[in-house]
Design a protein around this motif. Structure first.
Motif, PDB file in Angstrom:
ATOM      1  N   GLU A 163      11.445  51.622  77.029  1.00 21.99           N
ATOM      2  CA  GLU A 163      11.195  52.567  75.534  1.00 21.99           C
ATOM      3  C   GLU A 163      10.388  51.818  74.590  1.00 21.99           C
ATOM      4  N   ASN A 164      10.533  50.231  74.753  1.00 20.29           N
ATOM      5  CA  ASN A 164       9.826  49.671  73.569  1.00 20.29           C
ATOM      6  C   ASN A 164       8.438  49.212  73.823  1.00 20.29           C
ATOM      7  N   LEU A 165       7.822  49.445  74.965  1.00 16.54           N
ATOM      8  CA  LEU A 165       6.836  48.673  75.620  1.00 16.54           C
ATOM      9  C   LEU A 165       5.592  49.813  75.036  1.00 16.54           C
ATOM     10  N   VAL A 166       4.408  49.074  74.553  1.00 18.09           N
ATOM     11  CA  VAL A 166       3.168  49.609  74.472  1.00 18.09           C
ATOM     12  C   VAL A 166       2.355  49.172  75.798  1.00 18.09           C
ATOM     13  N   ARG A 167       2.273  47.920  75.967  1.00 20.29           N
ATOM     14  CA  ARG A 167       1.729  47.668  77.266  1.00 20.29           C
ATOM     15  C   ARG A 167       2.751  47.039  78.139  1.00 20.29           C
ATOM     16  N   PHE A 168       2.499  46.841  79.428  1.00 19.47           N
ATOM     17  CA  PHE A 168       3.560  46.394  80.514  1.00 19.47           C
ATOM     18  C   PHE A 168       3.829  45.108  80.136  1.00 19.47           C
ATOM     19  N   ALA A 169       2.944  44.159  79.904  1.00 17.15           N
ATOM     20  CA  ALA A 169       3.309  42.796  79.636  1.00 17.15           C
ATOM     21  C   ALA A 169       4.173  42.570  78.582  1.00 17.15           C
ATOM     22  N   ASP A 170       4.334  43.606  77.558  1.00 19.24           N
ATOM     23  CA  ASP A 170       5.284  43.322  76.396  1.00 19.24           C
ATOM     24  C   ASP A 170       6.553  42.960  76.953  1.00 19.24           C
ATOM     25  N   ILE A 171       6.774  43.302  78.087  1.00 22.05           N
ATOM     26  CA  ILE A 171       8.311  43.127  78.559  1.00 22.05           C
ATOM     27  C   ILE A 171       8.628  41.866  78.855  1.00 22.05           C
ATOM     28  N   ALA A 172       7.749  40.874  78.878  1.00 17.24           N
ATOM     29  CA  ALA A 172       8.016  39.455  79.090  1.00 17.24           C
ATOM     30  C   ALA A 172       8.624  39.087  77.599  1.00 17.24           C
ATOM     31  N   GLU A 173       8.205  39.578  76.537  1.00 22.16           N
ATOM     32  CA  GLU A 173       8.788  38.851  75.176  1.00 22.16           C
ATOM     33  C   GLU A 173       9.861  39.904  74.923  1.00 22.16           C
ATOM     34  N   LEU A 174      10.037  41.049  75.196  1.00 22.53           N
ATOM     35  CA  LEU A 174      11.078  41.956  74.834  1.00 22.53           C
ATOM     36  C   LEU A 174      12.217  41.120  75.547  1.00 22.53           C
ATOM     37  N   SER A 175      11.869  40.786  77.085  1.00 15.85           N
ATOM     38  CA  SER A 175      13.325  40.551  77.901  1.00 15.85           C
ATOM     39  C   SER A 175      13.877  39.181  77.290  1.00 15.85           C
ATOM     40  N   LYS A 176      13.190  38.649  76.355  1.00 16.25           N
ATOM     41  CA  LYS A 176      13.872  37.195  75.794  1.00 16.25           C
ATOM     42  C   LYS A 176      14.947  37.779  74.948  1.00 16.25           C
ATOM     43  N   LEU A 177      15.015  39.052  74.459  1.00 21.71           N
ATOM     44  CA  LEU A 177      16.222  39.626  73.739  1.00 21.71           C
ATOM     45  C   LEU A 177      17.357  39.694  74.727  1.00 21.71           C
ATOM     46  N   LEU A 178      17.194  39.781  75.963  1.00 20.15           N
ATOM     47  CA  LEU A 178      18.513  39.400  76.702  1.00 20.15           C
ATOM     48  C   LEU A 178      18.491  37.988  77.190  1.00 20.15           C
ATOM     49  N   THR A 179      17.573  37.535  77.554  1.00 22.86           N
ATOM     50  CA  THR A 179      17.825  36.007  78.022  1.00 22.86           C
ATOM     51  C   THR A 179      17.792  34.962  76.961  1.00 22.86           C
TER      52      THR A 179
END
Ligand code: GLU
Length: 441
Positions: free
Chosen positions: A341-357
């Motif tokens: 839901e928060n992605l603009v580009r797929f690679a953004d997920i690497a940064e976003l996933s840090k919210l979890l890890t």
């Protein structure tokens, strides 16, 4: 069967403006169950390279277009030579000996006399001796096609009935003095030889079409159906330039855009269809008809690309995302569904996933310290599910009287370190109690 071709000149990597005819031809082939030919227009040996041609294949493949056949004009010279000889025999191709400077002078003189700067066909009246004399001087002829000078008419699938008055044009040079072919003749010869039924290309070729129809007729070929589309421009209204490498397809790929988003932007801009997500190129092919392409400008808006790319990702299934998630070490359907839901580009997920890890740098305002301490104390016991967030914040609301932003924002800032991001209700479950306790002050 319909046969189309996309015919790039491999003098650079392709940009968004080139992707438009590449894809419009593909859509047409898919809609009609036709054949798609990729034709490298590489007769300009000085500017074409194999490296660019290979790059174009890579870009086209990335966009999702799979040609049925690849031909290179540089390997088909014998065909052009045959056509050349036939045109010479028919008196439609004639040798000219003027140098560039002489032609410039002729044009300047015509302009002074208020006449259009059209080639005066002086070479047509050269005698055998005149020619021999020029050749003895070391001049090599360039060859011009003798136009009929009658209006050429055709029904354009996009622009409607068209008339090109070849009487107002110079006889086009088809062969340079060094013997190399300009684009015009090889294109016609290939279209005839490969039985191309539909030529879909940019509207900058409309007057070429007039010339080319005359050449096709002179060679006894079948005239294909033409469709000339509006040209894509950048946000400032300028044409994309291959040489500047501006916004090349490879650039978009490197920047992490989805090929489908780039394809949609390249084709639906400047049509009557809205820019919106489609499931696949085939889904666009089903919907987009050539008649929907507008006659006006097609201006590319980069901000629209971001929005579209985001929407495609927000709707992307876990199965589709999985190969890329795996390569990033980010498997887990719940994680994908939360973060997409928060992605603009797929690679953004690497940064976003840090919210979890983690690590996350909690943001805590002084005035919220007491509130957050209470929040920590009221954190419900596990097991957690989607209702946990509601129970927790409900209890906090009762205890403190806070509501809305005053209630949620301090929690978001403490748990994620940012003001925006994934839905907290789901994030909480994925984080688990231990991580939440660690992040709350
Ligand atoms: N090589 C030409 C171009 O890139 C092809 C035009 C055509 O489709 O005939 O403009």
């Amino acid at each position: 069967m319909t046969v189309v071709r996309w015919a790039p000149s491999p003098t650079g990597r392709i940009h968004l403006g080139n992707a438009r005819p590449a894809l419009l031809n593909w859509f047409f082939a898919r809609r009609t169950g036709g054949r798609y030919i990729l034709r490298m227009d590489d007769t300009d040996l000085a500017r074409s390279t194999r490296e660019f041609a290979d790059g174009i294949e890579v870009d086209l493949d990335w966009l999702g277009v799979k040609p049925d056949l690849l031909v290179r004009q540089s390997e088909r010279t014998a065909l052009y030579d045959t056509a050349r000889d036939r045109l010479i025999a028919a008196g439609r191709l004639y040798p000219c000996y003027e140098t560039e400077e002489e032609l410039d002078r002729k044009r300047a003189r015509a302009r002074l006399l208020g006449k259009p700067p059209i080639y005066d066909r002086a070479a047509l009246s050269l005698s055998e001796e005149d020619r021999a004399k020029y050749e003895a001087e070391g001049r090599q002829p360039h060859w011009r096609f003798k136009l009929d000078g009658r209006p050429v008419q055709f029904d354009d699938l996009i622009k409607g009935p068209q008339t090109v008055n070849t009487a107002s044009m110079s006889d086009p040079v088809l062969i340079r003095a060094d013997g190399s072919y300009l684009y015009t003749l090889p294109s016609v010869v290939d279209d005839i030889d490969l039985a191309v039924t539909h030529v879909i290309r940019g509207e900058d070729h409309v007057s070429n079409t007039g010339t080319q129809i005359e050449i096709i007729e002179a060679l006894g070929g079948t005239v294909p159906t033409f469709a000339h589309h509006n040209l894509l421009t950048d946000a400032e209204g300028q044409g994309f330039s291959k040489r500047l490498g501006s916004q090349s397809i490879a650039d978009f790929r490197d920047q992490g855009y989805e090929p489908l988003a780039v394809a949609i932007m390249a084709t639906l801009t400047g049509t009557s269809l809205p820019i919106e997500p489609f499931e696949s190129l085939d889904a666009i092919a089903e919907k987009l008809e050539l008649s929907m392409i507008s006659h006006g400008a097609a201006r590319f808006d980069p901000t629209e690309l971001n929005g579209l790319n985001a929407r495609l990702l927000h709707a992307m299934s876990y199965e589709e995302a999985l190969p890329r998630l795996t390569s990033m070490g980010l498997e887990g359907e719940a994680i994908w569904l939360l973060l997409r839901e928060n992605l603009v580009r797929f690679a953004d997920i690497a940064e976003l996933s840090k919210l979890l890890t983690g690590p996350v740098e909690p943001v805590v305002a002084e005035e919220d310290r007491e509130f957050l301490a209470l929040a920590k104390a009221l954190l419900p016991p596990e097991p957690w599910d989607e209702n946990t967030w509601g129970q927790w914040t409900g209890a906090l609301k009762t205890a403190t009287g806070r509501k809305g932003r005053a209630l949620f924002m301090p929690l978001r800032l403490a748990l994620t370190g940012r003001q925006d991001g994934p839905e907290l209700k789901s994030l909480l479950v994925l984080l688990g109690r231990r991580a939440c306790l660690d992040r709350l002050p």
